[in-house]
Design a protein around this motif. Structure first.
Motif, PDB file in Angstrom:
ATOM      1  N   ASP A 266       0.814  -1.316   0.059  1.00 52.42           N
ATOM      2  CA  ASP A 266       0.082  -0.010  -0.135  1.00 52.42           C
ATOM      3  C   ASP A 266       0.966   1.343   0.053  1.00 52.42           C
ATOM      4  O   ASP A 266       0.489   2.309  -0.476  1.00 52.42           O
ATOM      5  N   ILE A 267       2.084   1.222   0.576  1.00 47.65           N
ATOM      6  CA  ILE A 267       3.032   2.222   0.602  1.00 47.65           C
ATOM      7  C   ILE A 267       4.400   1.615   0.180  1.00 47.65           C
ATOM      8  O   ILE A 267       4.596   0.492   0.416  1.00 47.65           O
ATOM      9  N   HIS A 268       5.060   2.531  -0.614  1.00 44.84           N
ATOM     10  CA  HIS A 268       6.389   2.166  -1.012  1.00 44.84           C
ATOM     11  C   HIS A 268       7.648   3.065  -0.419  1.00 44.84           C
ATOM     12  O   HIS A 268       7.254   4.155  -0.070  1.00 44.84           O
ATOM     13  N   ARG A 269       8.670   2.181  -0.545  1.00 43.89           N
ATOM     14  CA  ARG A 269       9.820   3.200   0.252  1.00 43.89           C
ATOM     15  C   ARG A 269      10.081   4.476  -0.550  1.00 43.89           C
ATOM     16  O   ARG A 269       9.829   4.459  -1.730  1.00 43.89           O
ATOM     17  N   GLY A 270      10.225   5.528   0.074  1.00 42.27           N
ATOM     18  CA  GLY A 270      10.246   6.859  -0.084  1.00 42.27           C
ATOM     19  C   GLY A 270       8.824   7.534  -0.284  1.00 42.27           C
ATOM     20  O   GLY A 270       9.145   8.896  -0.634  1.00 42.27           O
ATOM     21  N   ASP A 271       7.837   6.757  -0.377  1.00 41.50           N
ATOM     22  CA  ASP A 271       6.587   7.599  -0.267  1.00 41.50           C
ATOM     23  C   ASP A 271       6.495   8.614   1.055  1.00 41.50           C
ATOM     24  O   ASP A 271       6.918   8.417   2.081  1.00 41.50           O
ATOM     25  N   VAL A 272       6.044   9.811   0.481  1.00 45.56           N
ATOM     26  CA  VAL A 272       5.454  10.798   1.756  1.00 45.56           C
ATOM     27  C   VAL A 272       4.225  10.425   2.243  1.00 45.56           C
ATOM     28  O   VAL A 272       3.405   9.932   1.323  1.00 45.56           O
ATOM     29  N   VAL A 273       4.155  10.142   3.502  1.00 43.74           N
ATOM     30  CA  VAL A 273       2.854   9.810   4.171  1.00 43.74           C
ATOM     31  C   VAL A 273       2.676  10.551   5.400  1.00 43.74           C
ATOM     32  O   VAL A 273       3.629  11.289   6.024  1.00 43.74           O
ATOM     33  N   LEU A 274       1.218  10.435   5.920  1.00 44.93           N
ATOM     34  CA  LEU A 274       1.019  11.205   7.007  1.00 44.93           C
ATOM     35  C   LEU A 274       1.132  10.308   8.346  1.00 44.93           C
ATOM     36  O   LEU A 274       0.791   9.406   8.389  1.00 44.93           O
ATOM     37  N   LEU A 275       2.021  10.801   9.161  1.00 44.75           N
ATOM     38  CA  LEU A 275       2.154  10.211  10.517  1.00 44.75           C
ATOM     39  C   LEU A 275       1.121  10.531  11.296  1.00 44.75           C
ATOM     40  O   LEU A 275       0.918  11.885  11.625  1.00 44.75           O
ATOM     41  N   VAL A 276       0.600   9.569  12.375  1.00 40.78           N
ATOM     42  CA  VAL A 276      -0.589  10.056  13.234  1.00 40.78           C
ATOM     43  C   VAL A 276      -0.258   9.220  14.508  1.00 40.78           C
ATOM     44  O   VAL A 276      -0.174   8.173  14.538  1.00 40.78           O
ATOM     45  N   ALA A 277      -0.380  10.099  15.454  1.00 42.90           N
ATOM     46  CA  ALA A 277      -0.166   9.641  16.812  1.00 42.90           C
ATOM     47  C   ALA A 277      -1.392   9.968  17.761  1.00 42.90           C
ATOM     48  O   ALA A 277      -1.706  11.254  17.697  1.00 42.90           O
ATOM     49  N   GLU A 278      -1.936   8.975  18.352  1.00 36.08           N
ATOM     50  CA  GLU A 278      -3.268   9.300  19.157  1.00 36.08           C
ATOM     51  C   GLU A 278      -3.193   8.904  20.506  1.00 36.08           C
ATOM     52  O   GLU A 278      -2.712   7.520  20.668  1.00 36.08           O
TER      53      GLU A 278
END
Length: 319
Positions: free
Chosen positions: A260-272
């Motif tokens: 679903d994601i690949h190395r180098g992809d920009v993602v949103l980090l979520v901490a709850e």
């Protein structure tokens, strides 16, 4: 002439004594080798009883019978003591009792065919509708199975920690006259037939499987392993981790989901935590599928973190 008449008279006299002995109050004849048919040795089962003086002695118990196929000895003196305790008038009874009597137990051998029939009945009940797809391929006995003579029932004890598939060790408990008489272990080879997924073409490592690349074939599941896929839906769209041979069962561990994601992809980090929710931009350090643990980089703090893929653009991390 007088001598001939004397001999004839003597013979007639002896004959009358023999007849009187047989027709007397009672006679007990006990052979040196006898066979018991029940759990206990009864006089009437092992001896010939004649005359009214012995009529009530048939149920006299002389001790426990040996196990099926085995024997024990019985002393003649103990038989006489038992007769006296039972109130038998030994002065009125003519008896022939050896010093030692060998008592064997009447027994029967449960054949392999009979064991197979018992196991097939058990499988039909245990597997229910699935019994139509099952086959008892072979049965291995520990040796001859001997039990006491008479009608018997058998209970099958399956293993608690494994399915009825392949080579399975089963317990057999035999009962005769409502009494447990023998327990043995047998090994059954049980085949259960069902669909397995196979590839219809040679598949290279890294190839994505399409529905057209897959089909199912009926195979013996005891020969394929527990991780083999049984529905093409579970394989279509996945990627081969290793080459797949045509028409060889496909195992679950040979396939992976597309990332679903690949190395180098920009993602949103979520901490709850509770009602608190913190987000930050991040970067995937490796490929990952939904629910999989991956390493990511917090692009603000430049710290490496570990999180779980939520979807194609989000990774949940702890703080």
């Amino acid at each position: 002439m007088r001598l001939s008449r004397s001999l004839a008279f003597a013979a007639l006299f002896l004959l009358s004594l023999t007849t009187a002995s047989v027709a007397g109050p009672g006679r007990i004849t006990l052979p040196a080798e006898v066979t018991a048919t029940g759990q206990v040795i009864r006089l009437g089962d092992i001896a010939v009883l004649e005359g009214p003086a012995t009529a009530a002695l048939g149920d006299l118990t002389l001790g426990p019978a040996p196990a099926a196929g085995e024997s024990r000895t019985l002393e003649g003196a103990r038989v006489l003591d038992a007769l006296r305790r039972a109130g038998a008038d030994l002065a009125a009874i003519t008896y022939t009792i050896p010093p030692v009597i060998r008592v064997r137990r009447a027994s029967q051998e449960v054949s392999e065919a009979a064991v197979r029939q018992i196991l097939e009945g058990f499988l039909a009940e245990a597997l229910g509708a699935g019994a139509a797809d099952a086959e008892l391929k072979s049965v291995e006995l520990p040796g001859p199975i001997r039990i006491p003579a008479g009608p018997y029932t058998a209970r099958v004890v399956p293993p608690a920690d494994r399915p009825l598939l392949g080579r399975v060790r089963l317990g057999l408990e035999f009962t005769v006259e409502d009494r447990p008489v023998k327990s043995v272990w047998v090994t059954a080879d049980i085949g259960v037939y069902g669909p397995v997924v196979v590839a219809t073409r040679a598949v290279a490592r890294g190839d994505t499987l399409a529905a057209a690349d897959l089909t199912t074939e009926r195979r013996d599941l005891s020969q394929t392993g527990r991780s083999v896929l049984t529905d093409t839906v579970d394989a279509a769209g996945r990627i081969a981790r290793a080459p797949l041979v045509p028409y060889t069962p496909v195992r679950r561990d040979q396939l992976v989901l597309p990332a679903d994601i690949h190395r180098g992809d920009v993602v949103l980090l979520v901490a709850e935590r509770g009602r608190l929710r913190i987000t930050a931009p991040g970067e995937a350090r490796e490929d990952g599928t939904r629910g999989q643990q991956v390493h990511v980089l917090n692009r603000l703090s430049r710290k490496d973190l570990v999180g779980h893929v939520v979807d194609g653009s989000t990774v949940a991390v702890d703080f």
